[in-house]
Scaffold this active site. Structure first.
Site, PDB file in Angstrom:
ATOM      1  N   SER A 140      35.225  45.273  39.483  1.00  0.00           N
ATOM      2  CA  SER A 140      34.460  44.033  39.564  1.00  0.00           C
ATOM      3  C   SER A 140      33.230  44.258  40.424  1.00  0.00           C
ATOM      4  O   SER A 140      33.176  45.182  41.251  1.00  0.00           O
ATOM      5  CB  SER A 140      35.326  42.928  40.193  1.00  0.00           C
ATOM      6  OG  SER A 140      34.554  41.795  40.555  1.00  0.00           O
ATOM      7  N   TYR A 153      41.387  38.708  45.133  1.00  0.00           N
ATOM      8  CA  TYR A 153      40.796  39.368  43.967  1.00  0.00           C
ATOM      9  C   TYR A 153      39.911  40.534  44.403  1.00  0.00           C
ATOM     10  O   TYR A 153      40.024  41.646  43.871  1.00  0.00           O
ATOM     11  CB  TYR A 153      39.984  38.340  43.188  1.00  0.00           C
ATOM     12  CG  TYR A 153      39.297  38.873  41.961  1.00  0.00           C
ATOM     13  CD1 TYR A 153      39.988  39.055  40.772  1.00  0.00           C
ATOM     14  CD2 TYR A 153      37.932  39.169  41.986  1.00  0.00           C
ATOM     15  CE1 TYR A 153      39.346  39.531  39.638  1.00  0.00           C
ATOM     16  CE2 TYR A 153      37.282  39.641  40.860  1.00  0.00           C
ATOM     17  CZ  TYR A 153      37.993  39.818  39.682  1.00  0.00           C
ATOM     18  OH  TYR A 153      37.348  40.298  38.564  1.00  0.00           O
TER      19      TYR A 153
END
Length: 261
Positions: A140, A153
């Site tokens: 990410s 996350y």
């Protein structure tokens, strides 16, 4: 000729979003694709659409070792080998770090981090046995920076990037290249929960974020799953033959900086 002619690639989280577009593009480029997910109806429908000669769907909860073993066995039975892996499955939750329940943190870690680890551990020997190939891990934008309200996350995606680098070093001698996608804001159900609510208008979620994206992202918009799929294709084919162990940010320029004008 396609860029993936003769290849067999397993894609996790392939029923929708980025995984779906990766599967579609890989088949278009000549690969046979093993679609895996926990969304059986959507995954099965996609495999049927792509055709039995090109695609196979198997349920795979990436947290479960036995699911990985079964998916690999099914892939080899149908296609004879596996020489590519896209660790795409993941979840996102928004929460202030000090308010994040332990159960939520552990769930995100299990799916995003442990799932990628189990994928590498299970599939890498098969790729080596097939004569080499590629692994693409979905990290990410938050794997290379910080972002408020996505602590669990971001931590999991930092870990995925670490796994990518270690795997690249350890597996290079076995003919396996390992790289990481680092998407920013991509228009998928994960980043637009309204798309999953049958009573909600998914356009409302997109419109609510559009103004923010215009301010934060130099290109002024969210990315499309197809754009991420094209990067996954690049990292899975011979075009990237001298690249391994690297993060590839695809974020419309978000990480480059803030435009105050």
């Amino acid at each position: 000729m396609g860029k993936l002619d003769g290849r067999v690639v397993l894609v996790t989280g392939a029923a929708r979003g980025q995984g779906e577009q990766e599967a579609r593009l890989f088949v278009a480029e000549g690969a046979r694709v093993v679609l895996t997910d926990v969304l059986d109806d959507q995954g099965g429908a996609l495999a049927k659409e792509l055709g039995d000669d090109n695609a196979l769907y198997r349920r795979l909860d990436v947290r479960r070792e036995d699911d990985w073993t079964a998916a690999v066995a099914a892939a080899k039975e149908r296609f004879g080998k596996i020489d590519g892996l896209v660790n795409n499955a993941g979840i996102l939750r928004f929460n202030e770090l000090t308010a994040t329940p332990l159960e939520e943190f552990q769930l995100i870690t299990q799916i995003n981090q442990v799932g990628a680890f189990l994928g590498i551990r299970t599939v890498a020997p098969e790729i080596e046995a097939a004569g080499g190939g590629t692994i693409v891990n979905t990290a990410s934008y938050t794997a290379v920076t910080g972002m408020a309200y996505v602590g669990a996350y971001a931590a999991s995606k930092h870990a995925v990037l670490g796994l990518t680098r270690v795997a690249a070093v350890e597996l290079a001698s076995k003919g396996i290249r390992v790289n990481a996608l680092c998407p920013g804001a991509i228009d998928t159900p994960m980043t637009n929960p309204a798309a999953l609510d049958p009573d909600a208008d998914p356009r409302a979620g997109r419109e609510a974020m559009a103004g923010l994206y215009r301010k934060l992202i130099p290109l002024g918009r969210a990315g499309e799953p197809e754009e991420v799929a094209r990067l996954a294709l690049f990292l899975s084919c011979a075009d990237s033959s001298y690249i391994t162990g690297q993060p590839f940010v695809i974020d419309g320029g978000w990480l480059a900086g803030v435009n105050l004008s």
